[in-house]
Structures are given as structure tokens and as C-alpha cells.
Motif scaffolding. Structure first.
Motif, short mmCIF file in Angstrom:
data_model
loop_
_atom_site.label_atom_id
_atom_site.label_comp_id
_atom_site.label_asym_id
_atom_site.label_seq_id
_atom_site.Cartn_x
_atom_site.Cartn_y
_atom_site.Cartn_z
N ARG A 347 -7.78 -8.18 -2.58
CA ARG A 347 -6.95 -8.06 -3.78
C ARG A 347 -7.77 -8.19 -5.06
NH1 ARG A 347 -1.88 -10.12 -3.88
NH2 ARG A 347 -2.64 -11.87 -5.12
N GLN A 348 -8.57 -9.26 -5.13
CA GLN A 348 -9.26 -9.50 -6.40
C GLN A 348 -10.49 -8.62 -6.59
OE1 GLN A 348 -12.21 -11.18 -7.71
NE2 GLN A 348 -11.34 -10.76 -9.75
N PHE A 349 -11.29 -8.48 -5.55
CA PHE A 349 -12.46 -7.60 -5.68
C PHE A 349 -12.00 -6.17 -5.95
CE2 PHE A 349 -16.16 -10.02 -3.38
CZ PHE A 349 -15.86 -11.17 -4.11
N ARG A 350 -10.95 -5.79 -5.27
CA ARG A 350 -10.37 -4.45 -5.47
C ARG A 350 -9.98 -4.28 -6.94
NH1 ARG A 350 -5.88 -0.85 -2.63
NH2 ARG A 350 -4.35 -0.80 -4.30
N GLU A 351 -9.31 -5.29 -7.49
CA GLU A 351 -8.87 -5.22 -8.89
C GLU A 351 -10.08 -5.23 -9.85
OE1 GLU A 351 -5.21 -7.32 -10.50
OE2 GLU A 351 -6.75 -8.86 -10.77
N ASP A 352 -11.03 -6.12 -9.57
CA ASP A 352 -12.14 -6.34 -10.49
C ASP A 352 -13.16 -5.19 -10.45
OD1 ASP A 352 -13.00 -7.99 -12.48
OD2 ASP A 352 -13.64 -9.63 -11.18
N ASN A 353 -13.03 -4.32 -9.49
CA ASN A 353 -13.95 -3.19 -9.39
C ASN A 353 -13.24 -1.88 -9.64
OD1 ASN A 353 -16.65 -4.45 -8.52
ND2 ASN A 353 -15.11 -5.51 -7.32
N PRO A 355 -10.05 0.09 -12.54
CA PRO A 355 -9.66 0.21 -13.96
C PRO A 355 -8.87 -0.99 -14.50
CG PRO A 355 -8.30 1.63 -12.56
CD PRO A 355 -9.39 1.09 -11.69
N LEU A 356 -8.36 -1.84 -13.63
CA LEU A 356 -7.57 -2.99 -14.10
C LEU A 356 -8.41 -4.27 -14.24
CD1 LEU A 356 -4.29 -2.43 -12.04
CD2 LEU A 356 -4.75 -1.78 -14.41
N ASN A 370 2.20 -8.47 -16.66
CA ASN A 370 1.18 -7.69 -15.95
C ASN A 370 -0.11 -8.48 -15.71
OD1 ASN A 370 2.81 -5.44 -15.80
ND2 ASN A 370 2.05 -4.57 -17.73
N PHE A 371 -0.17 -9.72 -16.19
CA PHE A 371 -1.41 -10.49 -16.03
C PHE A 371 -1.28 -11.66 -15.06
CE2 PHE A 371 -2.57 -7.72 -19.36
CZ PHE A 371 -3.91 -7.50 -19.15
N TYR A 372 -0.24 -11.63 -14.27
CA TYR A 372 -0.14 -12.57 -13.14
C TYR A 372 -0.86 -11.91 -11.98
CZ TYR A 372 2.91 -15.55 -15.79
OH TYR A 372 3.39 -16.41 -16.74
N THR A 373 -2.18 -11.89 -12.08
CA THR A 373 -2.97 -11.02 -11.21
C THR A 373 -3.80 -11.82 -10.22
OG1 THR A 373 -4.78 -11.20 -12.76
CG2 THR A 373 -3.26 -9.36 -13.09
N THR A 810 -0.09 -0.77 -8.91
CA THR A 810 -1.46 -1.07 -8.48
C THR A 810 -1.80 -0.36 -7.16
OG1 THR A 810 -0.66 -3.07 -7.42
CG2 THR A 810 -1.57 -3.31 -9.63
N ALA A 811 -0.80 0.20 -6.51
CA ALA A 811 -1.07 1.05 -5.34
C ALA A 811 -2.10 2.12 -5.70
CB ALA A 811 0.23 1.72 -4.89
N PHE A 812 -2.06 2.55 -6.98
CA PHE A 812 -2.92 3.66 -7.40
C PHE A 812 -4.23 3.22 -8.04
CE2 PHE A 812 1.47 5.51 -7.58
CZ PHE A 812 1.29 6.53 -6.65
N GLU A 813 -4.48 1.91 -8.11
CA GLU A 813 -5.61 1.44 -8.92
C GLU A 813 -6.98 1.87 -8.38
OE1 GLU A 813 -6.15 -2.91 -9.18
OE2 GLU A 813 -5.47 -3.07 -7.12
N THR A 814 -7.04 2.28 -7.10
CA THR A 814 -8.32 2.64 -6.50
C THR A 814 -8.61 4.14 -6.55
OG1 THR A 814 -7.24 2.80 -4.37
CG2 THR A 814 -8.27 0.70 -4.89
N TRP A 815 -7.80 4.88 -7.32
CA TRP A 815 -7.85 6.34 -7.20
C TRP A 815 -9.22 6.95 -7.46
CZ3 TRP A 815 -7.77 10.02 -11.48
CH2 TRP A 815 -7.87 9.42 -12.76
#
Ligand code: BES
Ligand code: ZN
Length: 853
Positions: A347-353, A355-356, A370-373, A810-815
């Protein structure tokens, strides 16, 4: 950058409140579409500022009347609140507003769930209840009177202690000053599961879990978890509970897991209700952790709250860290650490690497929800873990004592938090503070040298630039290292190296031969460690490392390497790997829960990220196939072992959710899933028939669905559980998560047409749409069918419930990881969402950030 997002709010713009409040009196006259809220608030000027502007937040409120010191006033009202001329000294504000809980589908403010009134005020929901300075640095004591109907709402609850009770009214008083986000009210036809707890100073506290009639037999475990949490916080942090009563309420419609309102925690029913027949071992563990987490907020969040929402990690990072410690103490530290790192990476590495990416303490936001991440929560907890590693356990304990002593009753900041560590230890934490301000996962690489009995580790750290943070400075990285001799003895026990430079070397001397290093033990820092290593060395560490985390990690690295080879070169899994796995599986000295973790393969999304990092374009279909092939090879290689493991891991007697039994069932479940691949589902069908608990029933059903069998069981399951909402969520979710890639979109679509698909309920929506977005190959179906289905449903949900919609984008955050065809398809869907009429601020912000447009 300030102009890019005009409505953004900045940390650097913080100013103290103009007016402070001592007490608040609220009266609620409940009615589904016309609840009246009367407020009486004493305001006084804040001596710390000369600003005397009077601004109250308020949204979707009908103002009936307002008075200052008893005289009617006519405030200037906007969509966001009101302003009014006021005296320059203390005055009494009185207002009456009307709100409509029944039509509040956003589940924020006062709303209704199955006929029950409930509230959710964090972060900014109180402003949907009445006009108020809805900011966490305004703290007051609350007295709340609730007027309901003896028939519809016999139970009337709010924060603090009960002070008056009639047939159709109740009055509550909370003596502890709190910000408005911790306010709560519940009214309905509820049944209590009672309990009690005697605190360390001998005070008896009444405990209750309140549920709808029919759920009262699902409260015992939650009650027990609550008592264990209360005891643990006394034993480990010296923190005692501070009211006469502690209430928990379960509600079916809730955006999050649970909420720590003072003395009145409100829980998503999925996060508190449990029974052996209806809940899995994983559910029990999650419930125990969430109950603990919300309870722990009583000190880290409520008694000491946040000055502003940029400081969110002050309460969430610390409370997550505390709940992780609690689970470790209740269950197994090794297993808990591995699970936490799995979640951090997923979850976190995915997010931190992607666009979010944002720092643990963000510097601006458009919509705070949106920042309860994962970054604020999980990386926030990692930062505290590192601090503890650096200063040591004793100093950590002293610093926490000082924190509670110095800041009790405060709305505090990260600076305050770090200062207690500086004052306790004399350390300068300026560089450490970069963990709070720099985004991105640091890459740590290491090279090793051995000569003349001296072993040297040369480390290098790098963090990718991100928009707004083009240059990043080196961070303090605690690197726990142990050295093993080639015969498996530990020649240097765990030592924490403190890396502060971009490049730094550490030496160990007096060694007889070149050791095998075990680096980043216990995952001592949230970094991506890269090291040229051989599979022989990984297999050695898998067999011999004394650090359970690195033992597991070595097996994982081995599996990842093998999968990467299979995906990119089409090789087959090596016999060595399969033998190493067999050795772990059969090693009875290892905890079954640990063995279960060691037997599970790296996830498909994790592989996609790893391949992307290595410069390749991940193909979800190929990753899926490699996964299937490897599972089949493992299933065959160990075919004689599975039945034995299944038998050995059987727990006799009635079901108990304890960690030991759950660990055995976890390993048994994995063995069953592998066996199902070679026995065409015979054993799974048997287990389905015989299961007397949800863990085994659902495990068997999942195993059957994975080989595209289980149709009969699936309908029997539905028939058996059609009246249980939480179990029906599992029925929906399992079909999507276990769908083969080419069927996932159509299975999900069919489920959305099912009469039981109550899409306004966040749990049910997530069970189908969320599960589809988490079935990697199914979601990335090359036709784009899943992308379109998810986007359609997000567009439909947004006007009803912006918060849950925004989260699920966030399903799309890795596009950006994927090929151009998939990128084009996703970009189109994101733009389609962005264009929809009346799009919420929540979803608008997310889609804009993901697109980077
Ligand atoms: N304070 C949060 C709940 C919350 C989150 C309210 C976002 C409003 C907006 C609560 O303490 C929390 O963090 N809950 C977590 C579970 C926890 C175990 C991490 C949740 O609800 O997922
Ligand atoms: Zn929390």
C-alpha cells in the motif's frame, strides 16, 4: 506551485484561532428529515492573537435563528459557513439549525443507518451538524442533550458520562476538553453487550458494545479485546482510562473501519462483530487491532490532539505503531512484523512510488479526507519505529512519559513530538525530521568487501525527485545488521548502524572468514534495499538467519527472483527453490503462522512494481500466468506433504480465534489451496461440507473457485448466509477476488445486477468494485472492461458518497507502470470521471493528482 490548485490549504498558512471556547451546550431534537440542533457556546478572545474575525464553519445547514448575548443577529451565511459582527470580549452565541439525517448519504455529519442515528465528524463533519469553529485546535467541554422517541430511539448516547436520563431524552457531559471532530451521538433501538474494567488506580469503568437486535451474540470477542487493550495501555504506556463509561457502537453504513470519538467509539460493524461461524481468523485479528487502535487514541489523539490536519500523523502514525506493538504482544512479533511490512509495501510503497506520493506530513491539501493515507498511517508508524530503534527502548519510554506529561490537553505538532525526544536524549533530530517532510521511498544499495579479517559494508542512499521536491537530502537510516559464518553461526549479533550520509561505510573486524550478511533486520527502515546477491545466499539465509523477518525476506527474494525469471525469460522454477520451500514447510520447529507466510508467494502487484523498478514494463497477464505455473509446480513438488500438513494442522475441539490455532489454520488453508490444484477439489469439497467455522468454510470455497469449481457450494453458501450482511459481503467479494482474469469483469458486472448488491453501503460496494480493482490481472484485462466498469461505478457513487469514491480512485494510481495501450485506456477512464457533472472536490482532487494534468 501555489496557483496550480487554487482551493488548496497550506501548512505554512496556519494561524491560531481568533476565538476560544470553554463549554458547548448542544440540544438535539431528533427527526429523520428535520432534526433541530440548538447550540449555546461561550466564546472568548484568544489572548495569543489580535485577530478578532468571527468565522464559523457550516455546511448544508438551515439556519433558523442566531443570538449573541440574547439578542437576535443576522449573520452573513455562505456555502461554507457564516460571519457576524461580535463584541470584542467574551460573549454567548446561541443558534438553532435544521438538518436532515435521512437524506445524508455521504455518511459524514449526522446520518441514518438502518433506522439508527449516528455521527461521523472526523475530519470536518461537525460543520454539517451545527455552526462551529470546526478545527482541532479549538477544544471545549461538551454537554449534550438528546431528545428522541421512547419507541424509535430508546437508546441515546453521546460522549463522556451520562448525567440525566428520561424516557425519551438523555443528557451527557464530557469533562475533557476536545475538538469538535471527536463529538459523537448515537440514537436507536440498540442492545448492549455489557462488561466492566477496573483501572490501575482501582476505578471501575462500565463498558458496553451496542448493536442492533440480532447481533448481540457477536460481541464477546470485541469486549475481550477492549479489556486487553485497556490493560495493555496501562502496563506498557502507563495510560489509564479517564471516564466512568466507555461505549462502542456497531453501524452497518460507515466509510472507514472505526472512529475514536471520546468515550463513544463508532465502528463499522465489520470491524467489531465476530463469531466463529461468521468471521475468519483474519477478521478476528483485524477486530482486535482496530478495537485497540481506537481505544489507544484516547491518549494519542484525544487527550493530546493535533493542532491542525497537517499533523494527522502525530495521532495516526503513533496510534498505528501502538496497535502494532499490541498485536505483537498478543500474538507473535515476528509474524506481525512480516504482515505489517507486506502491507507497507503493498500500500505505502505503491503510493509513494506513484503520482499520489506525499510526505508523512503533507504541506498542502484540497480535501483532508484524501490524506488518510498509507503514507500518513503506515509510514508514519515506521518513522516512530525508527525513532525507537535509534534512541533505544528506555529513552523511548521516557520520551513518551514526557510527551504525555507535557502535552496533555494540547493540540500538538510534530515539532512538539520531536522536541520531547530531543529533550529526553540530547539528540539533534533535525536530520531525522526529513522523514516527515521528504516524500518517496529511499533506495538503499550496499556492496560488501572482505580482506584481512575485516568486513566492510558500503551503503548508498537515494530518493527519487518528485514534483515540488526536486532535490532530496540524505535521511537518517537505522540499519540493523547481523553477520553469519558460512556454517550458520551468528558471528556478529544484531547491531544498529546509523547511516546519515548519502554514502557511508561500516566495518567489522576480527572475522575468521567472509561472513554472510543479514541486512535490515526486522525491516529496521522503510526503504527499498538492493543488493547483488545469489540465490545460494538467499537460500542459506532462509535456512539459517536468526532474524525471523530476514529469514522470511530471503525466501521472498528468492521467490521474486524466480518469478521474475519465469516472466521475462520463460524459465521454469528451479528445484533448489522448491527444495528450500519444502524444508521450511516441513520444519516443525517453526511457528505454523510463520510457515504460512513463508509459503505464500509475492503478490502480483508487488511483482509488477518490482519489474517496473527494474526498468521493464510489467504485463499483468504474464505475471498471472507465471504465478499459476509456480503454484502448480509447488503443488506437484510437495504433493505428498499437503495431506500430512492438513492433518497435522487440524485443531481439535471447538473453534478458538487465538493466535496459535489461527496460525495452524492458516498453514492448513495454504496446504488445502495447493492440494486443490492436484486433487481436482476433492479435499476442499470435503472441508467445505465439514467446516464448523468461517475460516475453513471460506478457505475451502476460495480454493474451489480458484480452480473454477465450487458452483454448488457457492449457492449453498448464499442460501445459508443470505440474512447476514457481513457474510454476504464475503460471498460477493470472494467471487471477484478469485475470478480468472478473463472472467473478472463479467463476474463483477453480474454481481452488480444482483438484487442484494446494495451499492450505497460502502462495505458491499467495496466487496465487488474494490475486489475487482484488487484482482490484478482481472483489473488489467487488456480489453479495458474492468477499467470501464470501475469508472462507471465510481461516477455513480460520487454524488452519493464522495469520500468512499475518492478513496477508491487509487485503483488507478499505478497506471504509469503499464504499456501504452493500457495507459491510454486508463487515462480515458480517468478523464471521463474528471468530466462528470458535479464531480465532488474529493474525487476531483484525486483524479487530478493521479492524471498529473
Ligand atoms: N481516526 C480514524 C478514523 C477516520 C479516518 C475518521 C478518516 C475520519 C476520516 C481511526 O482512528 C482510524 O484510523 N481507523 C482506521 C483503522 C485503524 C486500525 C488504522 C480505519 O478506519 O481504517
Ligand atoms: Zn486512527
Amino acid at each position: 506551485m501555489k496557483d496550480a490548485t487554487p482551493q488548496a490549504i497550506y501548512l505554512s498558512d496556519y494561524t491560531p484561532p481568533a476565538w476560544l471556547i470553554d463549554d458547548v451546550h448542544l440540544t438535539f431534537r431528533l427527526s429523520p428529515t428535520a432534526t433541530r440542533v440548538l447550540s449555546r457556546i461561550t466564546f472568548r478572545p484568544n489572548p495569543e492573537t489580535t485577530d478578532r474575525r468571527f468565522l464559523l464553519h457550516g455546511e448544508n445547514l438551515k439556519l433558523i435563528s442566531a443570538r449573541i448575548d440574547g439578542t437576535e443577529v443576522s449573520p452573513e451565511v455562505t456555502d461554507e459557513g457564516l460571519t457576524c459582527d461580535t463584541p470584542q470580549k467574551a460573549f454567548v452565541w446561541e443558534a438553532e439549525v435544521e438538518i436532515s439525517p435521512e437524506t445524508n448519504t455521504a455518511l459524514e455529519g449526522l446520518y441514518m443507518s438502518n433506522g439508527m442515528y449516528c455521527t461521523q465528524c472526523e475530519a470536518q463533519g461537525f460543520r454539517k451538524i451545527t455552526y462551529y469553529p470546526d478545527r482541532p485546535d479549538v477544544m471545549a467541554t461538551f454537554t449534550v442533550r438528546i431528545e428522541g422517541s421512547a419507541k424509535e430511539t430508546p437508546i441515546l448516547l453521546s460522549n463522556g458520562n451520562p448525567v440525566g436520563l428520561g424516557d425519551d431524552w438523555a443528557e451527557w457531559h464530557d469533562p475533557w476538553p476536545k475538538p469538535a471532530y471527536l463529538f459523537a451521538l448515537v440514537a436507536g433501538d440498540l442492545i448492549k453487550h455489557p462488561g466492566s474494567f477496573t483501572t490501575m488506580s482501582g476505578k471501575e469503568v462500565e463498558l458496553n458494545i451496542w448493536v442492533r437486535p440480532g447481533d448481540e451474540n457477536k460481541c464477546a470477542f470485541g469486549m475481550d479485546a477492549l479489556k486487553r487493550s485497556m490493560k495493555w495501555d496501562e502496563d506498557v504506556y502507563g495510560r489509564e482510562y479517564d471516564l466512568d463509561i466507555f461505549n462502542i457502537v456497531a453501524v452497518d453504513d460507515f466509510n472507514m473501519g472505526a472512529m475514536e470519538n471520546k468515550g463513544l467509539n463508532i465502528f463499522n460493524s465489520s470491524a467489531v462483530l465476530a463469531s466463529p461461524e461468521t468471521s475468519t481468523d483474519a477478521n478476528f485479528e483485524r477486530i482486535e487491532a482496530i478495537i485497540a487502535h481506537e481505544y489507544f487514541h484516547n491518549w494519542t489523539g484525544n487527550r493530546i490532539t493535533c493542532r491542525d490536519w497537517f499533523q494527522l500523523c502525530l495521532k495516526e502514525g503513533l496510534t498505528v505503531f501502538r496497535d502494532q506493538q499490541f498485536t505483537g504482544d498478543m500474538r507473535s512479533h515476528a509474524v506481525k512484523r512480516i504482515s505489517d511490512v507486506l502491507s507497507l509495501r503493498a500500500r505505502q510503497f505503491r503510493e509513494d512510488n506513484g503520482p499520489l506520493s506525499h510526505p508523512v506530513r503533507p504541506e498542502s491539501f484540497v480535501e483532508i479526507n484524501n490524506f488518510y493515507t498509507a503514507t500518513v498511517y503506515e509510514k508514519g508508524a515506521e518513522v516512530i519505529r525508527m525513532l525507537k530503534t535509534l534512541v533505544g527502548d528506555d529513552a523511548y519510554s521516557k520520551a513518551l512519559d514526557l510527551y504525555f506529561e507535557r502535552h496533555d490537553g494540547d493540540a500538538a505538532t510534530i515539532e512538539d513530538w520531536l522536541k520531547v525526544f530531543e529533550d529526553t536524549t540530547g539528540r539533534d533530530l533535525n536530520q531525522f525530521k526529513r522523514w516527515y517532510s521528504q516524500s518517496g521511498t529511499p533506495r538503499l544499495s550496499v556492496n560488501t568487501h572482505f580482506s584481512d579479517g575485516t568486513y566492510r559494508l558500503d551503503f548508498k542512499q537515494e530518493t527519487q525527485p518528485t514534483p515540488g521536491q526536486e532535490t532530496k537530502l540524505p535521511q537518517v537510516i537505522p540499519i540493523a545488521v547481523g553477520l553469519l559464518s558460512p556454517n550458520g553461526d551468528e558471528v556478529v549479533p544484531t547491531t544498529v548502524l546509523e547511516m546519515t550520509e548519502s554514502e557511508q561505510s561500516f566495518s567489522f573486524d576480527g572475522l575468521a572468514s567472509e561472513p554472510i550478511p543479514s541486512i535490515l533486520r526486522e525491516f529496521s527502515a522503510p526503504v527499498i534495499l538492493t543488493r547483488q546477491s545469489t540465490n545460494v545466499e538467499r537460500a542459506f539465509l532462509l535456512a539459517h538467519d536468526t532474524d525471523p523477518f530476514n529469514k522470511w525476506e530471503s525466501g521472498r527474494a528468492l521467490a521474486k527472483d524466480i518469478l521474475a525469471q519465469m516472466i521475462t525469460k520463460g524459465t521454469s522454477p528451479s528445484g533448489d527453490y522448491l527444495d528450500a520451500l519444502a524444508a521450511v514447510l516441513r520444519d516443525d520447529t517453526l511457528d505454523p503462522a510463520f510457515r504460512a507466510l513463508a509459503m505464500s508467494l509475492p503478490g502480483q502487484d508487488d511483482l509488477a512494481q518490482t519489474l517496473f523498478e527494474a526498468g521493464a514494463t510489467p504485463d499483468p497477464t504474464k505475471i498471472y500466468r507465471a504465478h499459476q505455473t509456480l503454484k502448480q509446480s509447488i503443488a506437484q513438488h510437495l504433493q505428498d506433504t499437503w495431506p500430512r500438513v492438513i492433518a497435522e494442522m487440524d485443531v481439535p475441539g471447538p473453534y478458538s480465534p487465538d493466535a496459535e490455532a489461527a496460525g495452524k489454520r492458516a498453514l492448513q488453508g495454504i496446504a488445502l489451496a495447493y492440494l486443490t490444484r492436484i486433487d481436482a477439489g476433492a479435499a476442499a469439497a470435503r472441508q467445505y461440507e465439514q467446516a464448523d467455522n468461517m475460516t475453513q468454510q471460506l478457505g475451502a470455497l476460495g480454493a474451489l473457485l480458484s480452480i473454477e469449481k465450487g458452483a454448488t457450494e457457492l449457492s449453498a453458501f448464499r442460501e445459508q448466509w443470505k440474512d447476514d450482511r457481513l457474510v454476504m459481503d464475503k460471498w460477493f467479494g470472494l467471487q471477484v477476488s478469485h475470478a480468472a482474469p478473463e472472467n473478472a469483469a463479467s463476474i463483477a458486472r453480474t454481481l452488480t445486477e444482483d438484487p442484494a448488491f446494495d451499492w450505497k453501503n460502502p462495505n458491499r460496494f467495496r466487496a465487488v468494485i474494490g475486489a475487482l480493482s484488487m484482482n490484478p490481472a482481472g483489473f488489467h484485462d487488456p480489453t479495458g472492461a474492468s477499467y470501464a466498469l470501475v469508472a462507471d461505478w465510481l461516477i455513480r457513487l460520487d454524488p452519493i458518497n464522495p469520500q468512499t469514491t475518492a478513496r477508491m480512485t487509487t485503483a488507478f494510481e499505478t497506471w504509469r507502470r503499464y504499456d501504452v495501450d493500457r495507459q491510454d485506456l486508463i487515462r480515458e477512464e480517468l478523464r471521463r470521471i474528471a468530466r462528470s457533472d458535479g464531480l465532488s472536490r474529493d474525487t476531483g482532487e484525486m483524479v487530478g493528482r493521479i492524471l498529473g494534468e
